[in-house]
Write a protein that holds these residues in place. Structure first.
Motif, mmCIF file in Angstrom:
data_model
loop_
_atom_site.group_PDB
_atom_site.id
_atom_site.type_symbol
_atom_site.label_atom_id
_atom_site.label_comp_id
_atom_site.label_asym_id
_atom_site.label_seq_id
_atom_site.Cartn_x
_atom_site.Cartn_y
_atom_site.Cartn_z
ATOM 1 N N UNK A 45 0.874 -1.179 0.000
ATOM 2 C CA UNK A 45 0.000 0.000 0.000
ATOM 3 C C UNK A 45 0.906 1.223 0.000
ATOM 4 N N UNK A 46 0.507 2.330 0.545
ATOM 5 C CA UNK A 46 1.351 3.515 0.562
ATOM 6 C C UNK A 46 1.591 4.073 -0.829
ATOM 7 N N UNK A 47 2.751 4.700 -1.031
ATOM 8 C CA UNK A 47 3.015 5.399 -2.292
ATOM 9 C C UNK A 47 3.161 4.442 -3.468
ATOM 10 N N UNK A 48 3.502 3.190 -3.227
ATOM 11 C CA UNK A 48 3.533 2.232 -4.329
ATOM 12 C C UNK A 48 2.144 1.959 -4.882
ATOM 13 N N UNK A 49 1.125 2.217 -4.095
ATOM 14 C CA UNK A 49 -0.258 2.011 -4.542
ATOM 15 C C UNK A 49 -0.901 3.296 -5.041
ATOM 16 N N UNK A 50 -0.712 4.403 -4.321
ATOM 17 C CA UNK A 50 -1.412 5.642 -4.687
ATOM 18 C C UNK A 50 -0.587 6.550 -5.574
ATOM 19 N N UNK A 51 0.730 6.284 -5.715
ATOM 20 C CA UNK A 51 1.551 7.077 -6.606
ATOM 21 C C UNK A 51 2.654 7.825 -5.887
ATOM 22 N N UNK A 52 3.616 8.351 -6.703
ATOM 23 C CA UNK A 52 4.739 9.171 -6.228
ATOM 24 C C UNK A 52 5.800 8.368 -5.499
ATOM 25 N N UNK A 53 5.893 7.068 -5.726
ATOM 26 C CA UNK A 53 6.929 6.271 -5.082
ATOM 27 C C UNK A 53 8.291 6.645 -5.638
#
Length: 299
Positions: A45-53
């Motif tokens: 989850x986190x930025x790998x899911x919502x973007x900007x990783x």
């Protein structure tokens, strides 16, 4: 009854980084060997899911268990993460997340509050948590190679929403089979709790202000929570900047944009631990208080 996974999956392109995928595969092989039928699934989850990783981001995970792991048996999980941290490269050191029993993950509830045989004293409040505790069931939380600790950190509506709506499935059933829907009102209520909880600890001595990177991250946390208050969705850091430019007065929009740029600069350069500009600290404090006032109106 939740259905356990049937075996470690082959190496896949779960993320934009092949070397990170290699670490995740090593981890999944270890999980299957260690947990067996107790492993229901593993997700990002986190930025790998919502973007900007990016390379400064945590690799946020959530492992779902058929049954919780008692404190007497958590040692092998610690050893698995210690072995991963010996791998070359930064990714294993950024792996951070929780091991959650399926019954406690499905929906946010205050019952049961504590694991069997592990009662927590009333009034306990975890570091960095926005709500008073103990409140909900604590999952086993692992960061880098530190020993697992019981934390409520990932037992929240925002993590559930990201898992169900945008999570990256590594192994196991779709997350929507394990997590009940989370409404926009649920997310707005929790975003308000985050902003009001931050207000209680907003002082120049707050750990955010030990570095320019931390100060920038604090601004983005507030901006993302404000975006959730308005949209009923979890926002990425970049979309929080767009929201600020479109919806906030220029003073705050400029602060959020500067914070996004500072976070990228600090993470990429050798000065990640440099002290923040005192003016940026003062503006961040003012922004946090203003955001909390907004939250108090919608709670």
């Amino acid at each position: 009854m939740t259905k356990p996974t049937e075996g470690a999956p082959p190496l896949r392109a779960w993320t934009p980084h092949a070397d990170l995928d290699g670490v995740l595969h090593r981890w999944l092989v270890g999980l299957h060997a260690l947990l067996g039928d107790n492993l229901v699934g593993a997700y990002l989850h986190g930025s790998l899911a919502v973007g900007d990783f990016d390379q400064a981001s945590d690799v946020d995970f959530l492992v779902v268990l058929r049954d919780d792991i008692p404190a007497t048996d958590i040692g092998p999980v610690h050893e698995l993460h210690r072995e991963l941290c010996r791998l070359p490269g930064p990714w294993a050191q950024n792996l951070e997340g929780s091991y959650a029993p399926a019954f406690a993950l499905r929906r946010l509830t205050t019952e049961p509050r504590d694991p069997p045989g592990e009662p927590r004293p009333d009034g306990l409040r975890e570091p960095g948590m926005w709500r008073p505790g103990p409140y909900a069931y604590p999952f086993w939380f692992v960061s880098e190679d530190e020993a697992p600790v019981r934390r409520e950190y990932d037992n929240c509506q925002m993590v559930r929403w990201v898992l169900r709506e945008k999570g990256v499935r590594l192994t196991g059933p779709p997350a929507a089979e394990l997590v009940d829907p989370v409404s926009g009102e649920d997310l707005r209520r929790e975003a308000a709790q985050v902003l009001l909880g931050n207000l209680e600890r907003l002082t120049p001595e707050l750990s955010w202000f030990r570095s320019a990177y931390g100060q920038a991250s604090g601004v983005l946390i507030c901006a993302r929570a404000l975006g959730t208050l308005e949209t009923g969705e979890v926002r990425s850091k970049r979309s929080a900047v767009a929201f600020a430019r479109a919806r906030l007065e220029p003073r705050w929009a400029d602060l959020v944009a500067a914070a996004f740029a500072e976070r990228a600069r600090s993470a990429a350069g050798p000065e990640a631990d440099r002290r923040p500009d005192p003016r940026a600290v003062a503006e961040t404090l003012a922004f946090g208080r203003w955001a909390a006032e907004r939250a108090a109106q919608v709670r």
